[in-house]
Design a protein around this motif. Structure first.
Motif, PDB file in Angstrom:
ATOM      1  N   ARG A  91       0.794  -1.226   0.000  1.00 57.90           N
ATOM      2  CA  ARG A  91       0.000   0.000   0.000  1.00 57.90           C
ATOM      3  C   ARG A  91       0.833   1.285   0.000  1.00 57.90           C
ATOM      4  N   PRO A  92       1.842   1.437   0.851  1.00 53.74           N
ATOM      5  CA  PRO A  92       2.615   2.690   0.790  1.00 53.74           C
ATOM      6  C   PRO A  92       3.220   2.945  -0.588  1.00 53.74           C
ATOM      7  N   ALA A  93       3.766   1.898  -1.195  1.00 56.02           N
ATOM      8  CA  ALA A  93       4.363   2.060  -2.521  1.00 56.02           C
ATOM      9  C   ALA A  93       3.299   2.370  -3.570  1.00 56.02           C
ATOM     10  N   PHE A  94       2.134   1.732  -3.435  1.00 57.99           N
ATOM     11  CA  PHE A  94       1.055   1.980  -4.396  1.00 57.99           C
ATOM     12  C   PHE A  94       0.540   3.410  -4.270  1.00 57.99           C
ATOM     13  N   GLU A  95       0.321   3.863  -3.049  1.00 55.47           N
ATOM     14  CA  GLU A  95      -0.139   5.237  -2.861  1.00 55.47           C
ATOM     15  C   GLU A  95       0.901   6.232  -3.382  1.00 55.47           C
ATOM     16  N   GLY A  96       2.177   5.911  -3.172  1.00 57.96           N
ATOM     17  CA  GLY A  96       3.224   6.795  -3.674  1.00 57.96           C
ATOM     18  C   GLY A  96       3.219   6.893  -5.187  1.00 57.96           C
ATOM     19  N   LYS A  97       3.017   5.759  -5.856  1.00 56.17           N
ATOM     20  CA  LYS A  97       2.977   5.783  -7.316  1.00 56.17           C
ATOM     21  C   LYS A  97       1.723   6.490  -7.819  1.00 56.17           C
ATOM     22  N   LEU A  98       0.594   6.282  -7.119  1.00 58.91           N
ATOM     23  CA  LEU A  98      -0.627   6.993  -7.494  1.00 58.91           C
ATOM     24  C   LEU A  98      -0.424   8.509  -7.412  1.00 58.91           C
ATOM     25  N   ALA A  99       0.291   8.937  -6.396  1.00 66.29           N
ATOM     26  CA  ALA A  99       0.544  10.373  -6.239  1.00 66.29           C
ATOM     27  C   ALA A  99       1.416  10.906  -7.366  1.00 66.29           C
ATOM     28  N   ALA A 100       2.287  10.046  -7.906  1.00 61.96           N
ATOM     29  CA  ALA A 100       3.262  10.500  -8.903  1.00 61.96           C
ATOM     30  C   ALA A 100       2.711  10.523 -10.327  1.00 61.96           C
ATOM     31  N   VAL A 101       1.737   9.654 -10.631  1.00 62.92           N
ATOM     32  CA  VAL A 101       1.252   9.567 -12.007  1.00 62.92           C
ATOM     33  C   VAL A 101       0.071  10.509 -12.226  1.00 62.92           C
ATOM     34  N   ARG A 102      -0.255  10.715 -13.491  1.00 58.87           N
ATOM     35  CA  ARG A 102      -1.446  11.503 -13.822  1.00 58.87           C
ATOM     36  C   ARG A 102      -2.672  10.595 -13.725  1.00 58.87           C
ATOM     37  N   LYS A 103      -3.654  11.052 -12.992  1.00 59.26           N
ATOM     38  CA  LYS A 103      -4.846  10.251 -12.736  1.00 59.26           C
ATOM     39  C   LYS A 103      -6.003  10.790 -13.578  1.00 59.26           C
ATOM     40  N   ILE A 104      -6.431   9.992 -14.568  1.00 57.04           N
ATOM     41  CA  ILE A 104      -7.491  10.370 -15.497  1.00 57.04           C
ATOM     42  C   ILE A 104      -8.758   9.635 -15.071  1.00 57.04           C
ATOM     43  N   ALA A 105      -9.775  10.364 -14.676  1.00 55.54           N
ATOM     44  CA  ALA A 105     -10.950   9.750 -14.065  1.00 55.54           C
ATOM     45  C   ALA A 105     -12.168   9.821 -14.970  1.00 55.54           C
ATOM     46  N   ARG A 106     -12.945   8.751 -14.941  1.00 57.00           N
ATOM     47  CA  ARG A 106     -14.238   8.722 -15.636  1.00 57.00           C
ATOM     48  C   ARG A 106     -15.280   9.324 -14.691  1.00 57.00           C
ATOM     49  N   GLY A 107     -15.427  10.643 -14.745  1.00 59.32           N
ATOM     50  CA  GLY A 107     -16.377  11.313 -13.883  1.00 59.32           C
ATOM     51  C   GLY A 107     -15.830  11.530 -12.483  1.00 59.32           C
ATOM     52  N   PRO A 108     -16.695  11.907 -11.551  1.00 66.72           N
ATOM     53  CA  PRO A 108     -16.233  12.331 -10.223  1.00 66.72           C
ATOM     54  C   PRO A 108     -15.988  11.226  -9.211  1.00 66.72           C
ATOM     55  N   VAL A 124     -10.578  14.942 -15.368  1.00 64.25           N
ATOM     56  CA  VAL A 124     -11.886  14.307 -15.187  1.00 64.25           C
ATOM     57  C   VAL A 124     -12.676  14.453 -16.480  1.00 64.25           C
ATOM     58  N   SER A 125     -13.201  13.340 -16.995  1.00 66.19           N
ATOM     59  CA  SER A 125     -14.022  13.423 -18.205  1.00 66.19           C
ATOM     60  C   SER A 125     -15.330  14.129 -17.864  1.00 66.19           C
ATOM     61  N   PRO A 126     -15.727  15.122 -18.666  1.00 67.59           N
ATOM     62  CA  PRO A 126     -16.979  15.836 -18.380  1.00 67.59           C
ATOM     63  C   PRO A 126     -18.197  14.918 -18.374  1.00 67.59           C
ATOM     64  N   VAL A 127     -18.167  13.893 -19.225  1.00 73.86           N
ATOM     65  CA  VAL A 127     -19.247  12.910 -19.275  1.00 73.86           C
ATOM     66  C   VAL A 127     -18.732  11.630 -18.629  1.00 73.86           C
ATOM     67  N   PRO A 128     -19.378  11.132 -17.559  1.00 73.66           N
ATOM     68  CA  PRO A 128     -18.851   9.995 -16.805  1.00 73.66           C
ATOM     69  C   PRO A 128     -19.168   8.657 -17.462  1.00 73.66           C
ATOM     70  N   THR A 129     -18.681   8.464 -18.665  1.00 72.70           N
ATOM     71  CA  THR A 129     -18.886   7.230 -19.408  1.00 72.70           C
ATOM     72  C   THR A 129     -17.575   6.837 -20.074  1.00 72.70           C
ATOM     73  N   THR A 130     -17.511   5.591 -20.557  1.00 73.57           N
ATOM     74  CA  THR A 130     -16.335   5.181 -21.326  1.00 73.57           C
ATOM     75  C   THR A 130     -16.143   6.082 -22.532  1.00 73.57           C
TER      76      THR A 130
END
Length: 283
Positions: A91-108, A124-130
């Motif tokens: 978990r610590p390593a995973f959270e660290g990598k999550l913090a470092a990469v760009r996180k592209i989200a499907r909606g909120p 964040v995609s304006p429309v929360p769909t694929t």
């Protein structure tokens, strides 16, 4: 002080809920607004049984310098990955990598899960769909080829993966959870029979598997005509456009979809407004 029935807009109308994950939350929102609720969870969400592949993906994601972006399709997936990382002492390593990469989200929703660990979505995609994510991709610049992709359920999301490849990118998918039946067929049939009696005024769908489960059991057990007849006479609510599209594609009309925010409270507000409008019109 709780809201009164007159304020709530439901005035004792009966609403069926196939929701499982946040059933009590959604039921409480409706009951405080004056609704009578039938709880009928159709599916549950479980960690994928293939934990080896999830563990291997986590290690690859953490260690691979060629991964500088991750596409997060659901908040549930973020939470499940964090849980898997905890179980595998990553978990610590995973959270660290999550913090470092760009996180592209499907909606909120992925952003809400990220906030639990002090992070946020970067895009964040304006429309929360694929399709919303697919439409977003040409507007982004990628510094490395490999893109991590958190899938929902066991669905491989081939359109998204193919689009990434079309843009010269290499998807690195992971499916951290699965949908499983929570009710046996007999209980689903009981729900269909309850709907067919005509005393249920509305049903609120909050995920695609709920729709597939209900219609699938009806078809398998010869209850589809009765179910469709029942649905035609009640208000059908969908939490967002993804669920609404599936209902429409399966021939079920949709009366209510929240306009901007695809969560439970806006869903309840939209249903209450529709019932209140019907009452004014004498319906």
């Amino acid at each position: 002080m709780t809201e009164s029935v007159s304020f709530g807009g439901f005035d004792g109308r009966c609403v069926a809920l196939p929701e499982a994950r946040q059933l009590d939350v959604l039921a409480g929102l409706l009951e405080r607004r004056g609704a009578e609720v039938i709880r009928c969870p159709l599916v549950s969400i479980l960690d994928t049984p293939d934990q080896t592949s999830v563990c291997n993906w986590l290690k690859h994601f953490i260690e691979d310098d060629e991964v500088s972006d991750i596409i997060l399709l659901t908040g549930e997936g973020v939470s499940r990955l964090l849980g898997a990382a905890e179980r595998h002492y990553l978990r610590p390593a995973f959270e660290g990598k999550l913090a470092a990469v760009r996180k592209i989200a499907r909606g909120p929703k992925p952003g809400r899960a990220l906030r639990e660990i002090g992070l946020s979505s970067d895009v964040v995609s304006p429309v929360p769909t694929t399709q919303g994510v697919i439409d977003l991709l040409p507007t982004l610049e990628f510094t490395t080829r490999r893109v991590a992709v958190q899938l929902y359920g066991s669905e491989p999301n081939l359109p998204l993966q193919q689009t990434l490849r079309t843009h010269g990118l290499e998807p690195m998918p992971v499916a951290p959870y699965i949908y499983a039946s929570e009710m046996d067929d007999a209980r689903v049939i009981d729900l269909i029979d309850t709907l067919a009696v005509g005393k249920v005024d509305a049903i609120a769908f909050t995920s695609q598997p709920q729709v597939s489960r209900l219609l699938g059991v009806a078809q398998q057990h010869g209850r589809e005509p009765a179910l469709r007849q029942a649905l035609s006479g009640m208000l059908i609510a969908a939490v967002g456009p993804v669920v609404a599209d599936l209902l429409g594609n399966r021939g079920v009309h949709v009366d209510v979809v929240p306009e901007d925010r695809y969560f439970m409270r806006p869903l309840v507000d939209a249903m209450a407004a529709r019932f209140a409008a019907r009452s004014v019109a004498g319906g």
